[in-house]
Scaffold this active site. Structure first.
Site, short mmCIF file in Angstrom:
data_model
loop_
_atom_site.label_atom_id
_atom_site.label_comp_id
_atom_site.label_asym_id
_atom_site.label_seq_id
_atom_site.Cartn_x
_atom_site.Cartn_y
_atom_site.Cartn_z
N ASP A 22 0.80 -1.19 0.05
CA ASP A 22 -0.03 0.04 -0.01
C ASP A 22 0.73 1.19 0.02
O ASP A 22 0.53 2.35 -0.70
CB ASP A 22 -0.86 -0.02 1.29
CG ASP A 22 -1.90 -1.23 1.11
OD1 ASP A 22 -1.98 -1.62 0.05
OD2 ASP A 22 -2.56 -1.42 2.23
N GLU A 279 0.52 -6.08 -5.02
CA GLU A 279 0.18 -5.31 -6.26
C GLU A 279 1.30 -4.61 -6.89
O GLU A 279 1.75 -4.60 -7.90
CB GLU A 279 -0.97 -4.35 -5.88
CG GLU A 279 -1.20 -3.33 -6.89
CD GLU A 279 -2.43 -2.48 -6.39
OE1 GLU A 279 -2.52 -1.45 -6.71
OE2 GLU A 279 -3.41 -3.00 -5.79
#
Length: 373
Positions: A22, A279
């Site tokens: 994140d 990610e």
């Protein structure tokens, strides 16, 4: 930056869940916006990874980016003297704090000029992304009732928000010297196959290490710190690889320190096969253009299974690569296949070429904000 590009102030909110991804995405976005002349205030509740991820960030040495402490609850002192921003970004399902809204909504109401409020979502190749991208989301309660948020989805296709990509990325990779980089990082390399490992705790890891150790081709595993290193040590418990120098049959190991973002890109460029997770690193693996295996973030309801398959479909993954992903992510109990690196490499190269034709995430966000203002 073009002369016609307005200089805007962006508030980006980042709440750390349990990994570095994140913050990695939010920092990359902040840095790329700042490089295009924007001013960014990055609000983060745990900036502990920034000293190695982006050295100098906490000290204010990155022009255009100010790292702000996201304390809960926010105090008046945290917000004192700050001007109203032009853009608010909620990253990955977090929400702008109520204290922040209470501080700035009077100015919004008095001027009638609200920031462009964006809900920046997680990356996925699933079909709903194209349907939901750029849709409005009315705010129905709280200090900002009556305002509108906008869904913004990163993605792999032209009908999504794209992926983060620095303008100089290809030039940097073209100038990269693998031998010099490995020597500078004190990695003993004698021409063997290089594999980087950034993962959670895959059940198939022990079998994979054994396959490499028993295989005919010498391989050096470059292991990232934290969960990946701990997983390797657990898998090797009692094996010869615990001795110095770390060696087990055809397999040898180098344990890396935490790397800044630029150096992590270079690690991917240096290797013949990359194992990535979450990610941020899967995007970097795509831009690296080398064969890779993605350890997708596991979810309790197994929703990540469909997410992984959607990605593999977009990637047009060959059967061996799909099989490897399914076993690595504990979707299939079948043994890991032998990697077909030339075929995997061609697959990733073709995917990268498709992505190169699309605008990057930072550029698309700036275009979207310009439209909404």
């Amino acid at each position: 930056m073009h002369d016609s590009t307005p200089l805007l102030t962006w508030d980006i909110f980042c709440k750390i869940v349990d990994n570095h991804g994140d913050l990695g995405v939010c920092w990359r976005l902040s840095a790329q916006l700042a490089a295009q002349g924007q001013r960014v205030r990055l609000w983060v509740d745990d900036a502990g990874a920034l000293p190695w991820m982006a050295p100098g960030a906490l000290e204010g040495h990155w022009p255009g980016v100010q790292v702000m402490p996201w304390r809960q609850p926010m105090s008046a002192l945290d917000l004192e003297g700050l001007p109203l921003a032009d853009v608010w970004i909620e990253a990955f399902g977090c929400e702008v704090p109520a204290e922040f809204l209470a501080r700035f909504m009077p100015a919004v109401e008095s001027t009638g000029q609200a920031p462009v409020w964006i809900n920046l979502e997680y990356l996925s190749a699933e079909s709903y992304v194209e349907r939901m991208h750029r849709l409005p989301s009315p705010v129905l309660q709280g200090p900002a009732a009556g305002q509108t948020k906008w869904f913004f989805y990163p993605g792999f296709t032209p009908r999504t928000g794209g992926l983060l990509r620095e303008p100089d990325l290809e030039a940097r990779q073209a100038a990269f010297d693998r031998t010099a980089w490995l020597a500078a990082h004190q990695i003993a390399w004698h021409g063997e196959r290089l594999v980087s490992l950034f993962c959670y705790e895959p059940k198939a890891l022990g079998g994979w290490l054994n396959q490499l150790a028993q295989g005919p081709e010498p391989t050096r595993m470059l292991v990232t710190p934290g969960r990946a290193a701990a997983a390797v040590q657990a898998a090797l418990s009692g094996q010869q690889a615990q001795r110095e120098p770390p060696q087990w049959g055809s397999l040898s190991f180098s344990y890396l320190p935490y790397l800044p973002h630029g150096a992590y890109d270079e690690l991917l460029w240096a290797c013949d096969l990359n194992f990535v997770r979450g990610e941020d690193s899967v995007v970097r693996a795509l831009w690296a253009g080398k064969p890779f295996v993605w350890h997708i973030y596991p979810q309790d309801d197994d929703a990540h299974h469909a997410k992984l398959d959607a990605f593999l479909n977009w990637l047009d993954a060959p059967g061996s690569l799909r099989h490897f992903h399914h076993t690595w992510n504990a979707i299939s109990p079948e043994p890991l296949p032998v990697p077909d690196l030339p075929v995997w490499h061609a697959c990733v190269q073709a995917a990268r070429e498709r992505l190169r034709l699309q605008d990057g995430l930072a550029s698309q966000l700036m275009q979207f904000v310009a439209e909404k203002r």
